[in-house]
Scaffold this active site. Structure first.
Site, PDB file in Angstrom:
ATOM      1  N   CYS A 131      -0.470   4.135   2.135  1.00 49.67           N
ATOM      2  CA  CYS A 131      -0.325   3.958   3.591  1.00 49.67           C
ATOM      3  C   CYS A 131       1.127   4.169   4.024  1.00 49.67           C
ATOM      4  O   CYS A 131       1.388   4.760   5.075  1.00 49.67           O
ATOM      5  CB  CYS A 131      -0.706   2.544   4.030  1.00 49.67           C
ATOM      6  SG  CYS A 131      -2.139   1.841   3.229  1.00 49.67           S
ATOM      7  N   ASP A 132       2.087   3.664   3.249  1.00 52.09           N
ATOM      8  CA  ASP A 132       3.465   3.576   3.744  1.00 52.09           C
ATOM      9  C   ASP A 132       4.458   4.467   3.010  1.00 52.09           C
ATOM     10  O   ASP A 132       5.627   4.529   3.391  1.00 52.09           O
ATOM     11  CB  ASP A 132       3.950   2.112   3.642  1.00 52.09           C
ATOM     12  CG  ASP A 132       3.079   1.194   4.483  1.00 52.09           C
ATOM     13  OD1 ASP A 132       2.621   1.635   5.549  1.00 52.09           O
ATOM     14  OD2 ASP A 132       2.850   0.047   4.069  1.00 52.09           O
ATOM     15  N   CYS A 178       0.833  -1.200   0.000  1.00 53.14           N
ATOM     16  CA  CYS A 178       0.000   0.000   0.000  1.00 53.14           C
ATOM     17  C   CYS A 178       0.873   1.257   0.000  1.00 53.14           C
ATOM     18  O   CYS A 178       1.347   1.689   1.052  1.00 53.14           O
ATOM     19  CB  CYS A 178      -0.919  -0.015   1.224  1.00 53.14           C
ATOM     20  SG  CYS A 178      -1.948   1.447   1.348  1.00 53.14           S
TER      21      CYS A 178
END
Ligand code: NAP
Length: 300
Positions: free
Chosen positions: A135-136, A132
């Site tokens: 997200c990261d 992701c």
């Protein structure tokens, strides 16, 4: 007993909820977790959902949810473990031991990221290996990252990461990308994305943290140094719970046409879980409408 139980709260499930409400069916949505737009919740920018040009994936999912809630949708937080058919309809077995009953089922449980299955992937998962970018990505500001894959997700991820990372390798096993042309043009025009084509990843290297990725490019083994590896090699349908209930194709998708009718009576498949040509938010939402239409026809 419900007229229909909708399993999953992504675009297909929430669209089915909206249509079920309008069709005056008794229904509920069973969700293992809040899905929003499903996989596309992790997309920074959605340019191809009609009417919401440029919206981020999560916000689009919020709008879907608000719409379903405004029409009085009941949500049941639980994981479905299986289904049993009897002469009245379906028993929906929940992982916590409860059983729900419905005359029909609309199964819209979406998909999850496919893993590569190479050495280092599992070991470094959450410690430099991610599925992701949204997200990261922030963990890799001014660093070097590699994105694996050649579809829409991989190219979108590469573009997103290029804004934060110093350098992005985009590693794809073929020469041609599967992603749409607009994305390909953007990627090719991006100064800090380096294309690594016809290259098969074989190992993620590192000790405490990820240090790089081994690839085989046209028979030549090499290591690309990278601090983070983003894997975007497609998705796998969440059909484990239905494998003994309806027919699946060889890739695990529920075999069903545009009317969403699966092989078992009164069982309908909508969204990414269904065999289809185009898996997009808009086609998942369309499935929700088609599934409810087929359910209504089946019931009345
Ligand atoms: P995808 O289209 O299935 O692409 C997966 C990519 O990963 C392909 O390029 C494939 O290579 C590669 N791949 C698969 N297994 C591999 C392996 N073992 N090793 C190396 N590479 C591997 O998946 P996706 O990009 O996640 O997209 C899924 C669906 O969502 C698609 O329908 C896509 O259009 C849609 N989507 C839409 C948007 C949007 O419209 N904004 C955004 C994201 C996703 P090959 O090409 O060689 O098969």
């Amino acid at each position: 007993m419900y007229d229909t139980l909708i399993i999953g709260s992504g675009p297909a499930g929430l669209s089915a909820a909206v249509y079920a409400s309008r069709a005056k069916l008794s229904f509920a949505v069973v969700e293992k977790e809040y899905m929003g737009t499903g996989q596309i919740a992790y997309t920074e920018r959605v340019d191809n959902y009609l009417g919401y040009y440029g919206i981020d994936g999560f916000s689009l999912g919020e709008k879907f949810r608000e719409h379903a809630e405004a029409l009085g949708t009941e949500f049941i937080d639980s994981e479905v473990s299986g289904f049993q058919r009897d002469d009245k309809g379906w028993k929906v077995l929940l992982a916590d031991g409860d059983i729900l009953e419905a005359r029909t089922v609309i199964y819209a449980a979406g998909s999850h990221p496919r893993i590569l299955g190479i050495t280092g992937e599992k070991e470094f998962s959450g410690r430099g290996v991610s599925y992701c970018a949204l997200c990261d990505g922030a963990f890799f500001a001014d660093k070097t990252v590699a994105v694996i894959g050649g579809g829409d997700t991989a190219l979108e991820d590469a573009l997103y990461l290029s804004k934060q990372a110093e350098k992005v390798y985009l590693i794809h096993r073929r020469e041609q990308f599967r992603a749409n042309r607009a994305l390909q043009e953007k990627v090719r025009a991006c100064g800090n994305i380096e294309l690594v084509l016809e290259a098969v990843p074989t190992e993620i290297t590192g000790a405490e943290n990820v240090t790089g990725i081994k690839i085989n490019q046209n028979g030549t083994e090499m290591v690309l140094e990278a601090d983070g590896i983003f894997i975007a090699v497609g998705t796998v349908p969440n059909t484990e719970a239905v494998k003994d209930t309806v027919s699946l194709d060889s890739n695990g998708y529920i075999i069903a046409g545009e009317d969403c009718k699966a092989s078992a009576e009164g069982f309908f498949a909508a969204g990414d879980v269904r065999t289809k040509q185009v898996r997009q938010v808009i086609t998942a939402a369309a499935d929700g409408a088609n599934a409810v239409s087929a359910v209504s026809e089946y019931l009345y």
